[in-house]
Design a protein around this motif. Structure first.
Motif, PDB file in Angstrom:
ATOM      1  N   ALA A 199       0.805  -1.216   0.000  1.00 46.78           N
ATOM      2  CA  ALA A 199       0.000   0.000   0.000  1.00 46.78           C
ATOM      3  C   ALA A 199       0.839   1.269   0.000  1.00 46.78           C
ATOM      4  CB  ALA A 199      -0.933   0.004   1.205  1.00 46.78           C
ATOM      5  N   ARG A 200       2.123   1.187   0.352  1.00 42.64           N
ATOM      6  CA  ARG A 200       2.919   2.413   0.401  1.00 42.64           C
ATOM      7  C   ARG A 200       3.840   2.594  -0.801  1.00 42.64           C
ATOM      8  NH1 ARG A 200       8.106   2.597   2.814  1.00 42.64           N
ATOM      9  NH2 ARG A 200       8.989   0.599   3.444  1.00 42.64           N
ATOM     10  N   ARG A 201       3.538   1.914  -1.900  1.00 39.05           N
ATOM     11  CA  ARG A 201       4.300   2.129  -3.133  1.00 39.05           C
ATOM     12  C   ARG A 201       3.374   2.628  -4.231  1.00 39.05           C
ATOM     13  NH1 ARG A 201       6.827  -3.806  -3.792  1.00 39.05           N
ATOM     14  NH2 ARG A 201       7.290  -3.323  -1.600  1.00 39.05           N
ATOM     15  N   SER A 202       3.783   3.684  -4.893  1.00 44.18           N
ATOM     16  CA  SER A 202       2.972   4.258  -5.964  1.00 44.18           C
ATOM     17  C   SER A 202       3.294   3.637  -7.316  1.00 44.18           C
ATOM     18  CB  SER A 202       3.187   5.770  -6.034  1.00 44.18           C
ATOM     19  OG  SER A 202       4.545   6.073  -6.300  1.00 44.18           O
ATOM     20  N   GLN A 203       4.329   2.834  -7.366  1.00 41.24           N
ATOM     21  CA  GLN A 203       4.692   2.106  -8.579  1.00 41.24           C
ATOM     22  C   GLN A 203       5.467   0.862  -8.160  1.00 41.24           C
ATOM     23  OE1 GLN A 203       8.299   4.034 -10.675  1.00 41.24           O
ATOM     24  NE2 GLN A 203       7.353   5.752  -9.577  1.00 41.24           N
ATOM     25  N   ARG A 204       5.699   0.003  -9.111  1.00 43.75           N
ATOM     26  CA  ARG A 204       6.388  -1.239  -8.786  1.00 43.75           C
ATOM     27  C   ARG A 204       7.870  -0.981  -8.512  1.00 43.75           C
ATOM     28  NH1 ARG A 204       6.475  -6.843 -12.416  1.00 43.75           N
ATOM     29  NH2 ARG A 204       7.837  -8.024 -10.990  1.00 43.75           N
ATOM     30  N   LEU A 205       8.375  -1.632  -7.475  1.00 44.14           N
ATOM     31  CA  LEU A 205       9.815  -1.614  -7.225  1.00 44.14           C
ATOM     32  C   LEU A 205      10.516  -2.587  -8.157  1.00 44.14           C
ATOM     33  CD1 LEU A 205       9.928  -1.798  -3.308  1.00 44.14           C
ATOM     34  CD2 LEU A 205      10.536   0.180  -4.681  1.00 44.14           C
ATOM     35  N   THR A 206      11.721  -2.215  -8.595  1.00 45.54           N
ATOM     36  CA  THR A 206      12.542  -3.206  -9.282  1.00 45.54           C
ATOM     37  C   THR A 206      12.967  -4.267  -8.271  1.00 45.54           C
ATOM     38  OG1 THR A 206      14.616  -2.044  -8.835  1.00 45.54           O
ATOM     39  CG2 THR A 206      13.424  -1.433 -10.860  1.00 45.54           C
ATOM     40  N   LEU A 207      13.405  -5.424  -8.766  1.00 47.51           N
ATOM     41  CA  LEU A 207      13.856  -6.479  -7.858  1.00 47.51           C
ATOM     42  C   LEU A 207      15.025  -5.992  -7.020  1.00 47.51           C
ATOM     43  CD1 LEU A 207      13.916  -9.302  -6.717  1.00 47.51           C
ATOM     44  CD2 LEU A 207      15.150 -10.061  -8.771  1.00 47.51           C
ATOM     45  N   ALA A 208      15.965  -5.277  -7.644  1.00 48.87           N
ATOM     46  CA  ALA A 208      17.120  -4.764  -6.901  1.00 48.87           C
ATOM     47  C   ALA A 208      16.680  -3.806  -5.792  1.00 48.87           C
ATOM     48  CB  ALA A 208      18.085  -4.062  -7.848  1.00 48.87           C
ATOM     49  N   ALA A 209      15.716  -2.926  -6.099  1.00 46.27           N
ATOM     50  CA  ALA A 209      15.232  -1.976  -5.101  1.00 46.27           C
ATOM     51  C   ALA A 209      14.512  -2.696  -3.970  1.00 46.27           C
ATOM     52  CB  ALA A 209      14.312  -0.951  -5.758  1.00 46.27           C
ATOM     53  N   GLU A 210      13.737  -3.737  -4.296  1.00 45.93           N
ATOM     54  CA  GLU A 210      13.064  -4.522  -3.256  1.00 45.93           C
ATOM     55  C   GLU A 210      14.085  -5.085  -2.281  1.00 45.93           C
ATOM     56  OE1 GLU A 210       9.562  -5.476  -1.718  1.00 45.93           O
ATOM     57  OE2 GLU A 210       9.325  -5.518  -3.891  1.00 45.93           O
ATOM     58  N   MET A 211      15.187  -5.596  -2.814  1.00 45.21           N
ATOM     59  CA  MET A 211      16.238  -6.151  -1.967  1.00 45.21           C
ATOM     60  C   MET A 211      16.877  -5.063  -1.095  1.00 45.21           C
ATOM     61  SD  MET A 211      17.923  -8.593  -4.906  1.00 45.21           S
ATOM     62  CE  MET A 211      19.325  -9.110  -3.918  1.00 45.21           C
ATOM     63  N   GLN A 212      17.106  -3.895  -1.689  1.00 46.09           N
ATOM     64  CA  GLN A 212      17.774  -2.832  -0.952  1.00 46.09           C
ATOM     65  C   GLN A 212      16.914  -2.294   0.191  1.00 46.09           C
ATOM     66  OE1 GLN A 212      20.813  -3.446  -1.705  1.00 46.09           O
ATOM     67  NE2 GLN A 212      21.349  -1.286  -1.818  1.00 46.09           N
ATOM     68  N   TRP A 213      15.622  -2.064  -0.055  1.00 48.52           N
ATOM     69  CA  TRP A 213      14.765  -1.511   0.987  1.00 48.52           C
ATOM     70  C   TRP A 213      14.582  -2.498   2.134  1.00 48.52           C
ATOM     71  CZ3 TRP A 213      13.817   3.359   1.726  1.00 48.52           C
ATOM     72  CH2 TRP A 213      13.863   4.253   0.649  1.00 48.52           C
ATOM     73  N   ASP A 214      14.511  -3.791   1.821  1.00 49.06           N
ATOM     74  CA  ASP A 214      14.381  -4.786   2.893  1.00 49.06           C
ATOM     75  C   ASP A 214      15.649  -4.900   3.725  1.00 49.06           C
ATOM     76  OD1 ASP A 214      11.784  -5.362   2.365  1.00 49.06           O
ATOM     77  OD2 ASP A 214      12.143  -7.293   1.399  1.00 49.06           O
ATOM     78  N   LEU A 215      16.751  -4.383   3.202  1.00 50.38           N
ATOM     79  CA  LEU A 215      18.030  -4.452   3.901  1.00 50.38           C
ATOM     80  C   LEU A 215      18.194  -3.339   4.944  1.00 50.38           C
ATOM     81  CD1 LEU A 215      20.675  -6.192   3.685  1.00 50.38           C
ATOM     82  CD2 LEU A 215      21.543  -4.438   2.119  1.00 50.38           C
ATOM     83  N   LEU A 216      17.410  -2.270   4.805  1.00 45.04           N
ATOM     84  CA  LEU A 216      17.619  -1.089   5.641  1.00 45.04           C
ATOM     85  C   LEU A 216      17.114  -1.288   7.075  1.00 45.04           C
ATOM     86  CD1 LEU A 216      16.640   1.823   3.236  1.00 45.04           C
ATOM     87  CD2 LEU A 216      18.883   0.802   3.614  1.00 45.04           C
ATOM     88  N   PRO A 217      17.729  -0.587   8.043  1.00 37.62           N
ATOM     89  CA  PRO A 217      17.266  -0.664   9.439  1.00 37.62           C
ATOM     90  C   PRO A 217      16.045   0.204   9.698  1.00 37.62           C
ATOM     91  CG  PRO A 217      19.096   0.862   9.273  1.00 37.62           C
ATOM     92  CD  PRO A 217      18.924   0.275   7.898  1.00 37.62           C
ATOM     93  N   GLY A 218      15.696   1.073   8.777  1.00 41.08           N
ATOM     94  CA  GLY A 218      14.622   2.051   8.916  1.00 41.08           C
ATOM     95  C   GLY A 218      15.024   3.266   8.111  1.00 41.08           C
ATOM     96  N   ARG A 219      14.250   4.350   8.249  1.00 42.08           N
ATOM     97  CA  ARG A 219      14.589   5.561   7.511  1.00 42.08           C
ATOM     98  C   ARG A 219      14.925   6.719   8.437  1.00 42.08           C
ATOM     99  NH1 ARG A 219      11.215   6.202   2.124  1.00 42.08           N
ATOM    100  NH2 ARG A 219       9.471   6.208   3.576  1.00 42.08           N
ATOM    101  N   SER A 220      14.539   6.629   9.699  1.00 42.78           N
ATOM    102  CA  SER A 220      14.900   7.674  10.658  1.00 42.78           C
ATOM    103  C   SER A 220      14.903   7.083  12.062  1.00 42.78           C
ATOM    104  CB  SER A 220      13.942   8.865  10.572  1.00 42.78           C
ATOM    105  OG  SER A 220      12.596   8.461  10.680  1.00 42.78           O
ATOM    106  N   ARG A 221      15.648   7.755  12.948  1.00 38.38           N
ATOM    107  CA  ARG A 221      15.844   7.238  14.316  1.00 38.38           C
ATOM    108  C   ARG A 221      16.109   8.429  15.214  1.00 38.38           C
ATOM    109  NH1 ARG A 221      15.765   4.341  18.456  1.00 38.38           N
ATOM    110  NH2 ARG A 221      17.321   2.787  19.064  1.00 38.38           N
ATOM    111  N   ILE A 222      15.481   8.443  16.388  1.00 38.78           N
ATOM    112  CA  ILE A 222      15.696   9.529  17.342  1.00 38.78           C
ATOM    113  C   ILE A 222      15.980   8.941  18.715  1.00 38.78           C
ATOM    114  CG2 ILE A 222      14.662  11.490  18.543  1.00 38.78           C
ATOM    115  CD1 ILE A 222      13.016  12.073  16.087  1.00 38.78           C
ATOM    116  N   ARG A 223      17.062   9.426  19.325  1.00 35.51           N
ATOM    117  CA  ARG A 223      17.371   9.124  20.720  1.00 35.51           C
ATOM    118  C   ARG A 223      17.741  10.436  21.395  1.00 35.51           C
ATOM    119  NH1 ARG A 223      19.220   3.456  22.703  1.00 35.51           N
ATOM    120  NH2 ARG A 223      19.088   4.753  24.562  1.00 35.51           N
ATOM    121  N   PRO A 224      17.808  10.460  22.729  1.00 34.95           N
ATOM    122  CA  PRO A 224      18.100  11.737  23.397  1.00 34.95           C
ATOM    123  C   PRO A 224      19.402  12.391  22.946  1.00 34.95           C
ATOM    124  CG  PRO A 224      17.262  10.154  24.980  1.00 34.95           C
ATOM    125  CD  PRO A 224      17.456   9.399  23.699  1.00 34.95           C
TER     126      PRO A 224
END
Length: 376
Positions: free
Chosen positions: A134-159
């Motif tokens: 639901a959060r993709r406006s177009q199809r991901l390439t196979l390479a992009a699918e692999m890359q996004w699943d590899l990430l720890p997230g997109r942002s992080r906040i600590r004190p």
């Protein structure tokens, strides 16, 4: 905490993964008279808010949904509430709720439930495709699918720090990537400037990322982490493939940062409104030679420092036969001072898209780190 919030949290824990929004929608109706509940997730490009079930995407930056997303505060406009769905700094989107009474206490309770929803989405997403699709406006390439699943997230906040990163072209990225982890006392950050095309580039980056994680989790120092990943890549490709990576380890108690520059992306410091590229000891990219030794160097951060890591795809972006270049990059980075890291990253990527009049052709990765100082 109200009974409605407690009930919503219990319901989220007990509801099937694909029915989370509908389940809290029923509680909202019973407790607050809210009859409409929809989740809008931010897409991979950070440019659209996409509905989970029905309706149009939201692109207009002035829309209340984007204002709630950008400022991370619930907004009430003409009886419709837009409530951020975020947890630990990771912004997933916003909830659209209507009708909502003009009551700060109600908005606060809705915000608590939205945060609980964000945590639950993080928990269930590995086991369902409902929210990813639901959060993709177009199809991901196979390479992009692999890359996004590899990430720890997109942002992080600590004190003591705030952190964000983005890949571009989001739906067709190949080898550029980033990774991070922290244990409360140290933050580890790696930024990869990938090489190659398609799936081959993603496979190389995946091997490097997992090798670096394996070394980090074994308690090895930064130089040894680089050496282990270097050997893993060399053993697989025998010097025919290699990639550049910047490794950083930040002591959250002192602001001392160790760095290994393995043919890396650029490291840029924004301090007191001034932009300076940090001089690093250039070492061989990972996998180029067998049994390479890597050495750490040390930087000292000050409270309020902002670091950007950018790959070659940023500076080399070309529009109308003109490179984006270091001058334009420095000028734009100065303007990001008041922005949160995710907003700064999104704005830089947006400026690049505007410069090239579309999606970038080459991969680009941008990571932004704010050091806010040691915390008790």
């Amino acid at each position: 905490m109200s009974k409605a919030v407690n009930r919503a949290r219990r319901t989220l824990n007990e509801t099937p993964a694909d029915l989370l929004v509908g389940s809290i929608g029923k509680i909202f109706e019973e407790a607050y008279g809210i009859t409409e509940a929809e989740l809008y997730q931010v897409d991979y490009r950070l440019s659209e808010l996409l509905p989970l079930t029905e309706g149009d995407s939201i692109r207009d930056a002035g829309h209340p949904a984007w204002r709630a997303f950008d400022h991370q505060v619930p907004l009430l406009v003409d009886g419709t509430a837009w409530v951020p769905v975020s947890m630990r700094g990771e912004r997933r989107g916003v909830l659209r709720l209507a009708p909502v009474a003009d009551d700060p206490a109600v908005l606060s309770e809705l915000a608590d439930v939205a945060t609980a929803l964000a945590h639950e989405l993080a928990a269930v997403s590995p086991g369902t495709d409902v929210y990813r699709v639901a959060r993709r406006s177009q199809r991901l390439t196979l390479a992009a699918e692999m890359q996004w699943d590899l990430l720890p997230g997109r942002s992080r906040i600590r004190p003591s720090f705030s952190l964000a990163g983005q890949l571009e072209p989001a739906y067709a990225v190949r080898g550029d990537s980033f990774d991070w982890a922290d244990d409360g006392q140290r933050l580890w950050l790696s930024t990869i400037n990938g090489t190659g095309e398609g799936v081959a580039a993603s496979l190389l980056t995946s091997l490097a990322t997992h090798a670096l994680r394996n070394a980090r989790r074994a308690g090895l120092g930064l130089g040894d982490q680089a050496a282990l990943a270097d050997q893993a890549i060399y053993d697989e490709y025998r010097g025919k493939r290699h990639l550049s990576v910047l490794l950083m380890e930040l002591d959250l108690r002192s602001g001392t940062m160790s760095v290994v520059d393995a043919g890396s992306p650029r490291l840029i410091l924004l301090r007191g409104g001034e932009v300076t590229e940090q001089p690093l000891e250039a070492q061989f990219p990972l996998g180029m030679f067998e049994a390479t030794d890597y050495h750490e160097q040390t930087l000292t951060l000050e409270r309020g420092d902002r670091l950007f890591v950018v790959s070659d795809g940023v500076v080399e972006a070309t529009g109308k036969n003109v490179r984006y270049g270091e001058t334009a990059l420095d000028r734009f980075l100065r303007r990001t001072g008041p922005m949160e890291p995710l907003d700064a990253v999104r704005s830089l990527i947006g400026d690049l898209r505007a410069f090239v009049a579309g999606d970038l052709v080459d991969d680009a990765v941008v990571v932004c780190l704010d050091w806010t100082g040691p915390q008790a």
